[in-house]
Design an enzyme around this catalytic site. Structure first.
Site, PDB file in Angstrom:
ATOM      1  N   GLU B  63       0.833  -1.208   0.000  1.00  0.00           N
ATOM      2  CA  GLU B  63       0.000   0.000   0.000  1.00  0.00           C
ATOM      3  C   GLU B  63       0.868   1.258   0.000  1.00  0.00           C
ATOM      4  OE1 GLU B  63      -2.997  -0.149  -0.608  1.00  0.00           O
ATOM      5  OE2 GLU B  63      -3.647  -2.126   0.020  1.00  0.00           O
ATOM      6  N   ASN B  67       1.325   3.790  -3.187  1.00  0.00           N
ATOM      7  CA  ASN B  67       0.958   5.200  -3.026  1.00  0.00           C
ATOM      8  C   ASN B  67       2.089   6.130  -3.461  1.00  0.00           C
ATOM      9  OD1 ASN B  67      -1.579   4.671  -2.115  1.00  0.00           O
ATOM     10  ND2 ASN B  67      -1.204   5.217   0.020  1.00  0.00           N
ATOM     11  N   ARG B 138      -8.939   3.433  -7.884  1.00  0.00           N
ATOM     12  CA  ARG B 138      -8.372   3.265  -6.548  1.00  0.00           C
ATOM     13  C   ARG B 138      -9.539   3.158  -5.576  1.00  0.00           C
ATOM     14  NH1 ARG B 138      -4.322   0.926  -6.995  1.00  0.00           N
ATOM     15  NH2 ARG B 138      -3.968   1.279  -4.800  1.00  0.00           N
TER      16      ARG B 138
HETATM   17  N1  LIG Z   1       2.732   9.108  -1.158  1.00  0.00           N
HETATM   18  C1  LIG Z   1       1.683   9.892  -1.449  1.00  0.00           C
HETATM   19  N2  LIG Z   1       1.865  11.052  -2.134  1.00  0.00           N
HETATM   20  C2  LIG Z   1       0.835  11.854  -2.456  1.00  0.00           C
HETATM   21  N3  LIG Z   1      -0.456  11.561  -2.136  1.00  0.00           N
HETATM   22  C3  LIG Z   1      -0.707  10.442  -1.455  1.00  0.00           C
HETATM   23  C4  LIG Z   1       0.339   9.539  -1.085  1.00  0.00           C
HETATM   24  N4  LIG Z   1      -0.223   8.510  -0.407  1.00  0.00           N
HETATM   25  C5  LIG Z   1      -1.540   8.755  -0.368  1.00  0.00           C
HETATM   26  N5  LIG Z   1      -1.862   9.892  -0.990  1.00  0.00           N
HETATM   27  C6  LIG Z   1      -3.210  10.494  -1.106  1.00  0.00           C
HETATM   28  O1  LIG Z   1      -4.070   9.884  -0.163  1.00  0.00           O
HETATM   29  C7  LIG Z   1      -5.214   9.316  -0.804  1.00  0.00           C
HETATM   30  C8  LIG Z   1      -5.663   8.065  -0.077  1.00  0.00           C
HETATM   31  O2  LIG Z   1      -4.690   7.038  -0.158  1.00  0.00           O
HETATM   32  P1  LIG Z   1      -5.140   5.526  -0.014  1.00  0.00           P
HETATM   33  O3  LIG Z   1      -5.897   5.362   1.244  1.00  0.00           O
HETATM   34  O4  LIG Z   1      -3.957   4.654  -0.213  1.00  0.00           O
HETATM   35  O5  LIG Z   1      -6.176   5.327  -1.219  1.00  0.00           O
HETATM   36  P2  LIG Z   1      -5.928   5.171  -2.796  1.00  0.00           P
HETATM   37  O6  LIG Z   1      -4.479   4.865  -3.027  1.00  0.00           O
HETATM   38  O7  LIG Z   1      -6.817   4.027  -3.160  1.00  0.00           O
HETATM   39  O8  LIG Z   1      -6.342   6.463  -3.427  1.00  0.00           O
HETATM   40  C9  LIG Z   1      -4.774   9.108  -2.243  1.00  0.00           C
HETATM   41  O9  LIG Z   1      -5.864   9.083  -3.136  1.00  0.00           O
HETATM   42  C10 LIG Z   1      -3.845  10.289  -2.466  1.00  0.00           C
HETATM   43  O10 LIG Z   1      -4.585  11.460  -2.760  1.00  0.00           O
HETATM   44 MG   LIG Z   2      -3.325   3.595  -1.943  1.00  0.00          MG
END
Ligand SMILES: Nc1ncnc2c1ncn2[C@@H]1O[C@H](COP(=O)(O)OP(=O)(O)O)[C@@H](O)[C@H]1O
Ligand SMILES: [Mg+2]
Lengths: 103, 181
Positions: B63, B67, B138
């Site tokens: 995860e 991300n 996502r």
């Molecule tokens: N490393 C990262 N850099 C920038 N934005 C991030 C990062 N990790 C998470 N996000 C933001 O947080 C949101 C939620 O992350 P997550 O719970 O993993 O859901 P998903 O990956 O399914 O969108 C993402 O849609 C993104 O906007």
């Molecule tokens: Mg994610």
């Protein structure tokens, strides 16, 4: 994973998922599933986890995406042969409320 | 069976004082998601984790690394056009993902860092089902899984600077098991 992993049986598209279901694999699975859903007009999708040992939230996205495509036409989504870890992920994301999880 | 054998073979268990660290740096491309999971799994293998611990940790790593790649650097592996046979890489930003692991006193510490876009509203981002990339299908469950599968989750992020995800998990076995030299 290749084309043999997508099979249409009557009104069902059966997808034999790969060993690991993650973001890297997800586009291929979704794109091909949608092609069958359109081309063969199947109304139900069965995700077969027999070979699957790993899945992260990308897998939830694949299943939810297909559910949205077919549920408005009365289609159903099934998950079969999911092991304990994968079931846990399906339940934690609440997917068990909208799809049918079977042995 | 296996357990008995191990205990007979020499100094079976350290009392958890052993420390071990590793750091990896790899390109932000999606094929490295599985590489990162496997690397962490191999790193903790000498601790003899349970199947469940291993699966929890692999999911959390997957995860965080995913991300970093798809949100931090916006490097996606998918279809530019419907009907293409194979997915293609779409790399918006070149960059590296930094993965650091440490085992100390039976606790596994994992850090995943990217120097990408960062997160503007962290509180919102961490809500289950929240995603800024619904077009990529996502699910918005990434942070929820990291939280559920690890004992502790901390996220530090600065817009346009990047993001560091820190996670901890106490391992049941907790200590090193020697190969029996
Ligand atoms: N490393 C990262 N850099 C920038 N934005 C991030 C990062 N990790 C998470 N996000 C933001 O947080 C949101 C939620 O992350 P997550 O719970 O993993 O859901 P998903 O990956 O399914 O969108 C993402 O849609 C993104 O906007
Ligand atoms: Mg994610």
């Amino acid at each position: 994973m290749d084309m043999e992993d997508f099979q249409v049986i009557d009104d069902y598209l059966c997808i034999r998922l790969p060993e690991e279901v993650d973001h890297h694999k997800s586009a291929y699975i979704s794109e091909n599933a949608d092609r069958y859903i359109l081309k063969d007009r199947v109304s139900n999708v069965v995700f077969d986890f027999s070979d699957t040992q790993f899945m992260d939230s990308s897998g939830i996205g694949i299943i939810m995406g297909r559910y949205k495509k077919i549920s408005c036409f009365g289609g159903k989504v099934f998950a079969i042969h999911a092991d304990r870890q994968i079931r846990r992920i399906l339940y934690m994301s609440g997917l068990n409320k909208i799809i049918e999880i079977m042995e | 069976m296996v357990e008995t054998k191990r205990q007979q073979a020499g100094p079976a268990r350290e009392t958890g004082s052993m420390k071990n660290e590793m750091a990896l740096e790899f390109d932000a491309v999606s094929s490295n998601e599985s590489f990162a999971r496997v690397a962490v799994a191999a790193f903790i293998a000498p601790l003899n984790p349970t199947v469940e611990e291993l699966s929890d940790i692999k999911t959390a790593v997957s995860e965080a690394v995913t991300n970093a790649i798809i949100h931090g650097y916006e490097n996606v592996y998918g279809y530019g056009r419907h009907g293409e046979v194979r997915p293609v890489y779409c790399r918006i930003r070149e960059g590296k993902v930094y993965l650091r692991c440490r085992i100390e006193n039976g606790v596994l510490h994992i850090e995943v860092e990217d120097r990408g876009v960062g997160i503007e509203n962290l509180e919102k981002a961490m809500e289950p089902l929240y995603t800024t990339k619904p077009e990529l299908e996502r699910s918005g469950m990434g942070f929820a899984f990291m939280e559920a599968f690890m004992d502790d989750l901390e996220v530090e992020s600065q817009p346009l600077k990047g993001t560091i995800v820190r996670m901890q998990k106490k391992l049941q076995c907790g200590s090193w098991i020697y190969g029996g030299e």
